[in-house]
Structures are given as C-alpha cells and as structure tokens.
Design an enzyme around this catalytic site. Structure first.
Site, PDB file in Angstrom:
ATOM      1  N   HIS A 136       0.829  -1.216   0.056  1.00 17.28           N
ATOM      2  CA  HIS A 136      -0.011  -0.016   0.083  1.00 17.28           C
ATOM      3  C   HIS A 136       0.932   1.153  -0.227  1.00 17.28           C
ATOM      4  O   HIS A 136       0.587   2.109  -0.774  1.00 17.28           O
ATOM      5  CB  HIS A 136      -0.989   0.147   1.349  1.00 17.28           C
ATOM      6  N   GLU A 137       1.903   1.173   0.944  1.00 22.19           N
ATOM      7  CA  GLU A 137       2.934   2.457   1.151  1.00 22.19           C
ATOM      8  C   GLU A 137       3.552   2.765  -0.292  1.00 22.19           C
ATOM      9  O   GLU A 137       3.776   3.783  -0.634  1.00 22.19           O
ATOM     10  CB  GLU A 137       3.676   2.217   2.147  1.00 22.19           C
ATOM     11  N   HIS A 140       1.706   4.529  -3.085  1.00 20.03           N
ATOM     12  CA  HIS A 140       1.769   5.971  -3.223  1.00 20.03           C
ATOM     13  C   HIS A 140       2.646   6.630  -3.953  1.00 20.03           C
ATOM     14  O   HIS A 140       2.357   7.505  -4.695  1.00 20.03           O
ATOM     15  CB  HIS A 140       1.662   6.205  -1.518  1.00 20.03           C
ATOM     16  N   GLU A 193      -5.917   7.033  -1.286  1.00 17.26           N
ATOM     17  CA  GLU A 193      -5.926   5.875  -0.544  1.00 17.26           C
ATOM     18  C   GLU A 193      -6.547   4.599  -0.889  1.00 17.26           C
ATOM     19  O   GLU A 193      -6.049   3.429  -0.973  1.00 17.26           O
ATOM     20  CB  GLU A 193      -6.827   6.058   0.993  1.00 17.26           C
TER      21      GLU A 193
END
Length: 210
Positions: A136-137, A140, A193
């Site tokens: 997920h990070e 970004h 997100e």
C-alpha cells in the site's frame, strides 16, 4: 473586474486544466508539480529524517527484523519496477525505526521507506499482512501521490489568490480557502488511499503473498 484580474483568473484556470495526468489505475490527477520535483524534495526530507533518527539511536539494528523487512519490501519492489520500469532508477530503500508506540509505515516519492517497530510489536502481522501494508505504501509512490498532493496545495493557493483578487475581499479569501480544503483535498485524499489499496493488493499478490 479589471482586465488584469481577468487575466490572472484565466491563467490560473488554464494552468490547472493543462496540468492533468493519469494514474496507473486510469484516475485523472492534477499535476502542477512534476514527479521529479517531488522525488527531489522527498529525498532531502528523507535524508534529514533518517540522519536525525540515527543520531537519536532510533534506527533498528536487529538483524532478524531488518532481514524480514528487507525481504518483503525487496519482493514488492521487484513487482513495482515491473509495473513502472522507469522506477528501476529510483533509490529504493527502507529503514526500520525503533519506536514501539508508533504503528505506522510510509513510502516517500522515489521509493524511500520507513517502518516503525510499533507496527510489528502491536499488530504482530504475518508476512502476508506486512506485505499488504508495505505494498500500500509503495503504491503511493508508484501513483505519484506526493506530487499530486503538492499540486493540490499549489492549486488551492492559486485559487484563493484568484478569488481574492477578483473580489478584493479578505472574507472571500478565508471562505475560498475553507471551501478548497473540503472540496479539493478531502475527496482526492480518499481517492488516493483507495488507489493505493488497489495497487498494493496487486503488488503483494504478484510478489507471492496471500
């Protein structure tokens, strides 16, 4: 409204319209700030942050913990580069920060990451779960969310100035700023997100994690 004011507002609108980009999922993004600029800014911030943490003795030196984190992020980075081949030139790196109270992880533009021991100790994630978090990070960064956020902040400032010039009103400046924060920043933050969730799951799955 004077001609100068009209030109300023028109120029601001043109700048915003011309600065549209597309994310890896096909989502339209506002890009007034280049990804290269966001990477350069992030590198400077990362180096300063890690240097300070190192001086405070907060960089985790446990070999087993670091090996685990490096292994998981390494597999994710391999898939990230397959998704965006140009990111092979990024200075990918990850540090584990010794902070048992902080349940967090992040990845800056350009692939520089940090993970806090609080996430490992309080959540006690499996490798599969930790891969989802780090995927997920990393997403970004892949989706240029740092540059997008910086662009939204720039657009907000430009819009507020344009409204203030057009109305010659300090009240309008305050109202426009409040509206921009709600209408521009909040929805895009949620979109970013959701996008990171989607890309992160794909990265983790392709890296062999459940």
């Amino acid at each position: 409204m004077t001609t100068t004011k009209r030109i300023l507002i028109f120029a601001t609108l043109l700048l915003v319209i011309a600065a549209c980009a597309t994310s890896p999922t096909g989502r339209r993004q506002l890009m007034l700030v280049s990804e290269e600029s966001s990477i350069a800014s992030s590198k400077e911030a990362y180096v300063a942050t890690v240097s300070e943490l190192n001086e405070e003795g907060k960089i985790e030196d446990d070999a087993a913990i670091n090996h685990r984190v490096q292994t998981i992020t390494g597999r994710l980075i391999t898939e990230a580069i397959k998704m965006r081949p140009e990111t092979a030139d990024w200075e990918w790196s990850v540090v584990v920060v010794d902070d048992p109270e902080m349940v967090n992880a992040w990845c800056m533009a350009g692939g520089r990451m940090a993970l806090y021991t609080g996430l490992l100790e309080q959540v006690q994630p499996t490798d599969d779960e930790l891969a989802q978090v780090m995927g997920h990070e990393i997403s970004h960064a892949l989706a240029a969310h740092t540059a997008e956020k910086m662009s939204m902040q720039m657009a907000t400032t430009a819009g507020v100035i344009a409204v203030g010039v057009a109305t010659d009103s300090s009240t309008a400046l305050v109202g426009a700023a409040a509206t921009a924060m709600l209408v521009v920043n909040l929805p895009n933050s949620r979109s970013a997100e959701k996008e990171a969730d989607r890309i992160g799951i794909e990265l983790a799955a392709k890296a062999g994690y459940d």
